[in-house]
Design a protein around this motif. Structure first.
Motif, mmCIF file in Angstrom:
data_model
loop_
_atom_site.group_PDB
_atom_site.id
_atom_site.type_symbol
_atom_site.label_atom_id
_atom_site.label_comp_id
_atom_site.label_asym_id
_atom_site.label_seq_id
_atom_site.Cartn_x
_atom_site.Cartn_y
_atom_site.Cartn_z
ATOM 1 N N ASP A 93 1.500 6.749 0.878
ATOM 2 C CA ASP A 93 0.774 5.513 0.629
ATOM 3 C C ASP A 93 -0.245 5.721 -0.491
ATOM 4 O O ASP A 93 -0.309 6.806 -1.086
ATOM 5 N N VAL A 94 -1.060 4.706 -0.779
ATOM 6 C CA VAL A 94 -1.983 4.771 -1.910
ATOM 7 C C VAL A 94 -3.109 5.783 -1.693
ATOM 8 O O VAL A 94 -3.834 6.128 -2.624
ATOM 9 N N ARG A 95 -3.254 6.280 -0.455
ATOM 10 C CA ARG A 95 -4.241 7.329 -0.181
ATOM 11 C C ARG A 95 -3.636 8.718 -0.275
ATOM 12 O O ARG A 95 -4.322 9.716 -0.075
ATOM 13 N N GLY A 96 -2.317 8.752 -0.569
ATOM 14 C CA GLY A 96 -1.639 10.032 -0.659
ATOM 15 C C GLY A 96 -1.154 10.562 0.670
ATOM 16 O O GLY A 96 -0.702 11.713 0.758
ATOM 17 N N GLU A 97 -1.196 9.745 1.706
ATOM 18 C CA GLU A 97 -0.774 10.151 3.046
ATOM 19 C C GLU A 97 0.718 9.890 3.245
ATOM 20 O O GLU A 97 1.271 8.938 2.683
ATOM 21 N N ALA B 89 0.810 -1.217 0.000
ATOM 22 C CA ALA B 89 0.000 0.000 0.000
ATOM 23 C C ALA B 89 0.843 1.267 0.000
ATOM 24 O O ALA B 89 0.330 2.369 0.179
ATOM 25 N N THR B 90 2.155 1.136 -0.197
ATOM 26 C CA THR B 90 3.034 2.305 -0.245
ATOM 27 C C THR B 90 3.844 2.291 -1.538
ATOM 28 O O THR B 90 3.907 1.295 -2.244
ATOM 29 N N TYR C 145 4.569 3.727 -8.230
ATOM 30 C CA TYR C 145 3.661 4.851 -8.472
ATOM 31 C C TYR C 145 3.248 4.921 -9.941
ATOM 32 O O TYR C 145 2.065 5.059 -10.251
ATOM 33 N N GLN D 202 -0.548 4.383 -11.566
ATOM 34 C CA GLN D 202 -1.168 5.471 -12.310
ATOM 35 C C GLN D 202 -1.502 5.055 -13.745
ATOM 36 O O GLN D 202 -2.509 5.473 -14.310
#
Length: 364
Positions: free
Chosen positions: A305-309, A100-101, A109, A113
């Motif tokens: 991570d995949v949520r942009g956090e 998840a990262t 990434y 995308q």
């Protein structure tokens, strides 16, 4: 269009994932009648395979090649040759924590995308494991070129991280795990041991050459031999730079020295790296590649991570502290595939050409 096939007349379609059941390739366009068996291919795969020393990934893959088609009674038939290499030592659980990262330096990434999903296990399609089928295909090309023209391919390590490696003799290359052309590799071993203990990685510079080259391979504009060599080398995982001949040293050279003078006995120098106007001169092809540091390292790094956090990632598992150590046979294979493609083009278009001047290869 999907970018999985290299070449046109000698087309190699690569398939599989790092942690799938198998990887391999289909070779379409190999000339018929050539004797071919797994024994012709396996030695090159053995040179590339993981787990061969403490300085590379400890993933234990035998990389045993199977020929599934295209060969009958020991000879190529002219039909597609399918080569299969089964994966036997996957540890997918090593990648569960990073699914998840996004790992810095990896394609995590960009894959997500582009495709909307990704295979995090060992990098999936972006893994350097997918170079093994290209090495297998390159072995087929190497055999045909050796039989047809006497062309030979070899490579060596020129630099690992901060440590430059002076060239001593080609005979040393196959006697150490670094493909280094020197007798004493203890400084390289000490350097790599320190690097592994620190949890970091380094890049490398690799040289690859082709000797016994025929004259006239390549095209004058968009399909230049050197342009296709650069394209092929940049297709190798982690390669960030390619030099042909003098390469970037050409910047400081003068025209009086860079141009390779011709004499009745041959070229005096080889700053051009064996290619003029996109066409082979008959001299040795000289290519160097720059390979970036391994992205999978134990040192914690900042990411999201995949949520942009915000997140921190540590890549566990079995990884090469320097991917360049096993790059030499890969670079040799890719150079062979380029030469093979251009040799078949030359045979198709210009087989009837009778050059007015005998070849003058080499440097006098």
């Amino acid at each position: 269009m999907s970018g999985n096939t290299f070449g046109t007349l000698f087309a190699v379609t690569n398939f599989g994932e790092s942690h799938g059941p198998a990887i391999g390739c289909v070779i379409d366009g190999c000339p018929p009648g050539m004797e071919l068996s797994a024994a012709d291919i396996q030695p090159d795969l053995d040179r590339r395979r993981p787990g061969t020393s403490r300085h590379v990934t400890q993933r234990q893959e035998a990389d045993q090649v199977e020929i599934l088609s295209g060969v009958y009674e020991g000879r190529t038939t002219g039909t597609p040759i399918c080569l299969l290499i089964r994966n036997t030592d996957q540890r997918s659980k090593d990648y569960a924590e990073i699914a998840a990262t996004f790992r810095p330096g990896h394609a995590d990434y960009t894959y997500l995308q582009k495709y909307g999903l990704r295979d995090p296990r060992g990098g999936g399609r972006s893994s350097a494991r997918l170079t093994a089928p290209m090495v297998a295909a390159g072995a087929v090309a190497r055999k045909w070129l050796r039989m047809q023209y006497g062309t030979q391919f070899r490579g060596c390590m020129q630099q690992i991280g901060d440590v430059a490696i002076a060239f001593e003799d080609w005979d040393h290359v196959h006697r150490n795990p670094f493909f280094a052309p020197v007798a004493d590799v203890s400084p390289l071993e000490a350097y790599m041991d320190g690097l592994r203990k620190s949890g970091d990685s380094c890049g490398a510079r690799v040289r690859v050459t082709a000797t016994g080259m025929p004259v006239g391979l390549g095209e004058p504009l968009f399909d230049k031999l050197d342009a296709d060599i650069a394209y092929a080398m940049m297709g190798i995982n982690a390669v960030k730079g390619v030099e042909i001949g003098a390469g970037f040293a050409s910047v400081t050279q003068r025209g009086t020295t860079h141009g390779d003078s011709l004499t009745p006995r041959g070229f005096r120098t080889n700053n051009a790296g064996g290619v003029l106007g996109g066409i082979s001169t008959g001299q040795d092809l000289e290519v160097s590649i720059a390979i970036k540091p391994t992205s999978s390292i134990l040192s914690p790094r900042e990411t999201i991570d995949v949520r942009g956090e915000p997140a921190t990632v540590v890549t566990k598992g079995r990884h090469d502290p320097c991917v360049g150590i096993r790059a030499t046979p890969i670079a040799e294979a890719m150079l062979a595939l380029v030469v093979m493609e251009h040799a078949l083009r030359q045979r198709a278009q210009n087989a009837d050409v009778r050059p007015p001047l005998a070849p003058i290869p080499g440097a006098c």
